[in-house]
Design a protein around this motif. Structure first.
Motif: not given
Ligand SMILES: Nc1ncnc2c1ncn2[C@@H]1O[C@H](COP(=O)(O)OP(=O)(O)OP(=O)(O)O)[C@@H](O)[C@H]1O
Ligand SMILES: [Mg+2]
Lengths: 246, 271
Positions: B17, B40, B120
């Motif tokens: 991240t 996420d 990410d």
């Protein structure tokens, strides 16, 4: 009105016949014990499930007929399908057997339609003593140019040539020889169908396991092997020999 | 042409991240229209690092379920007008994402002329990580200099090579880059960490850059500004280099050797 014709591109023929040739594994039967055949097939398939899954297969009943052993073709077809293989032909069958095959939409091949090399037929002679189905060796080379990473498995029906590294946690298998021109850190299994003459060639041996025809060594047995050196591995009286290549 | 970059690792907590935020900001500051997407779902971290957590109204799951348009969900960054953030949901679980939904979002971003889309990835190799990498053109494999992280990166590389869209459709494979993060030359010297050479030997992967272990990373994330904006920090500079190298500039590697101590340190400081 043939409305369907509108779907076709201008003037191109609707279909075309071409001839092609394929390698198909052939299952030669030396027993008519269907339960035993089923067991053996499952064992083989479990060795390389990805490779065998939905693989076409021609079954050969010539040896059985020579020994006047009859086999129930429709039951045999079911046994093969249950092992996850797709029977696509019968070879060496007698007239009633071929008739049943055709009724099951299985093509009939004549006994000599597929060449057998001398070594193959020798192998068959040896194997006749052992009543176990064997799959003909397909001699092709599989070439891999990218690294084989942890968690990946490669199965080659013939020889396997890897032009990159094989990571720890990866597994490569070949029915024939294995060549690795990079670091071999994973598991390498040559001669997985029992070929004791298969060898492993490698430019940097740091493997977790090496095996030829089921005879293996793990990394603990290879602690004194110097890495980053060209070696070959072969089988001598059930023992794996690792030798430098000068 | 849009380029989709996945920032991935396998192992958790290695700096994905931090890296996603830094490089997305880096591309945007170089003038490229960039989006960064948090995959996420359930944890949602990226918006904190980007300092936009209070402006999150809709998220990626809302867009996939048609509860919001992509335009409504995209958050414009406060530092750089070329940068947009698509946050993850904190209230749904990972199964809320679908391959079809993600594919549509990426297509829509491409149609809006985004040059770089940074994905990410969550840790692990399950659904979220799979979807983050599935459509990628390039993979930034974030690795810490320790055996477990290297092994997980290797595993992830295998998945990139076999389970991505490019692999399934037999296209040119995903381009893979190694980012070695939290690197400490000192700890390498005393044998507590793997060296750059060790890691490259195990992974045989193109090294895009080394990011040093640095306090500036924590300071940056606490203040909600990607560390790349801290131009005085070593980690910030490392990310500037990485963005430049990726864009084709020739930059020598830094932060691999220990910083030179004074004469005194040289003779007496190290054993
Ligand atoms: N170069 C660095 N120096 C010091 N600390 C760092 C560095 N990079 C990351 N960290 C710290 O490591 C922790 C994990 O970082 P980050 O959240 O970016 O990892 P992640 O891979 O995204 O984790 P997850 O797998 O949970 O998503 C954070 O506390 C972050 O501040
Ligand atoms: Mg994260």
């Amino acid at each position: 009105m043939p409305t369907d014709s509108q779907k076709m591109p201008n003037n191109s023929p609707p279909l075309e016949f071409k001839s092609g040739s394929f390698s198909v594994p052939i299952l030669i039967l030396f027993t008519n014990d269907l339960k035993f055949i089923g067991q053996q097939l499952h064992e083989k398939v479990d060795l390389a499930p990805e490779f065998f899954k939905n693989s076409p297969l021609i079954f050969d009943v010539q040896e059985l007929n020579k020994q006047s052993l009859d086999v129930d073709i429709s039951a045999l077809v079911i046994v093969i399908r249950q092992a996850g293989l797709l029977p696509t032909g019968i070879r060496g069958g007698n007239i009633p057997q071929n008739k049943i095959a055709v009724e099951l939409f299985i093509p009939v091949y004549s006994a000599h339609s597929i060449n057998i090399t001398p070594t193959d037929s020798q192998k068959q002679k040896q194997k006749i003593i052992v009543p176990e189905p064997i799959v003909d060796v397909i001699t092709t080379t599989t070439m891999i140019t990218r690294p084989i990473r942890s968690g990946q498995r490669i199965y080659a029906a013939g020889d396997l040539v890897v032009l990159a590294q094989v990571s720890a946690g990866a597994e490569i298998m070949a029915e024939g020889n294995i060549h690795v021109y990079g670091s071999l850190r994973g598991r390498a299994l040559a001669g997985v169908q029992g070929n004791v003459n298969a060898r492993i060639f490698c430019s940097d041996l740091q493997a977790e396991l090496i095996s030829i025809a089921g005879n293996y060594k793990i990394s603990d047995d290879m602690r004194d092997i110097v890495s980053k050196k060209f070696v070959q591995v072969y089988l001598q009286e059930h023992t794996l020999i690792i030798k430098d290549i000068e | 042409m849009t380029r989709i970059i996945v920032v991935t690792s396998g192992k958790g907590g290695v700096g994905k991240t931090t890296t996603s935020a830094a490089i997305a900001m880096g591309f945007a500051k170089k003038g490229h229209k960039t989006a960064v997407i948090d995959f996420d779902v359930g944890l949602r971290n990226l918006d904190l690092i980007m300092g936009c957590e209070r402006r999150v109204v809709y998220d990626i799951v809302n867009v996939i379920y048609g509860e919001a348009t992509l335009n409504q969900a995209l958050i414009k960054d406060k530092h750089c007008e070329n940068l947009y953030i698509l946050p993850a949901s904190q209230t749904r679980d990972k199964d809320a994402l679908s391959q079809e939904g993600v594919g549509q979002i990426l297509e829509e971003l491409a149609a809006k002329d985004f040059k770089y889309i940074v994905c990410d990835s969550p840790a692990g190799i399950e659904k979220g990580a799979h979807l983050a990498m599935y459509f990628a053109d390039d993979a930034f494999v974030v690795t810490n200099p320790e055996v477990a992280s290297v092994r997980d990166s290797d595993r992830m590389l295998g998945i990139l090579a076999s389970k991505s869209r490019r692999a399934e459709q037999n296209l040119e494979p995903i381009k893979e880059y190694l980012l070695l993060t939290r690197y400490s030359p000192e700890r390498v010297r005393i044998g507590e960490m793997l060296s750059v050479a060790d890691v490259q030997d195990i992974l045989s992967l193109h090294l895009l850059g080394v990011i040093p272990e640095s306090k500036s990373v924590l300071t940056a994330s606490n203040s909600g500004t990607p560390v790349i904006l801290d131009e005085k920090s070593d980690a910030g500079q490392a990310y500037v280099d990485i963005v430049a190298r990726y864009l084709g500039e020739d930059k020598p590697h830094r932060f691999i050797e220990e910083e030179k101590k004074g004469l005194f340190g040289k003779f007496f400081g190290s054993k």
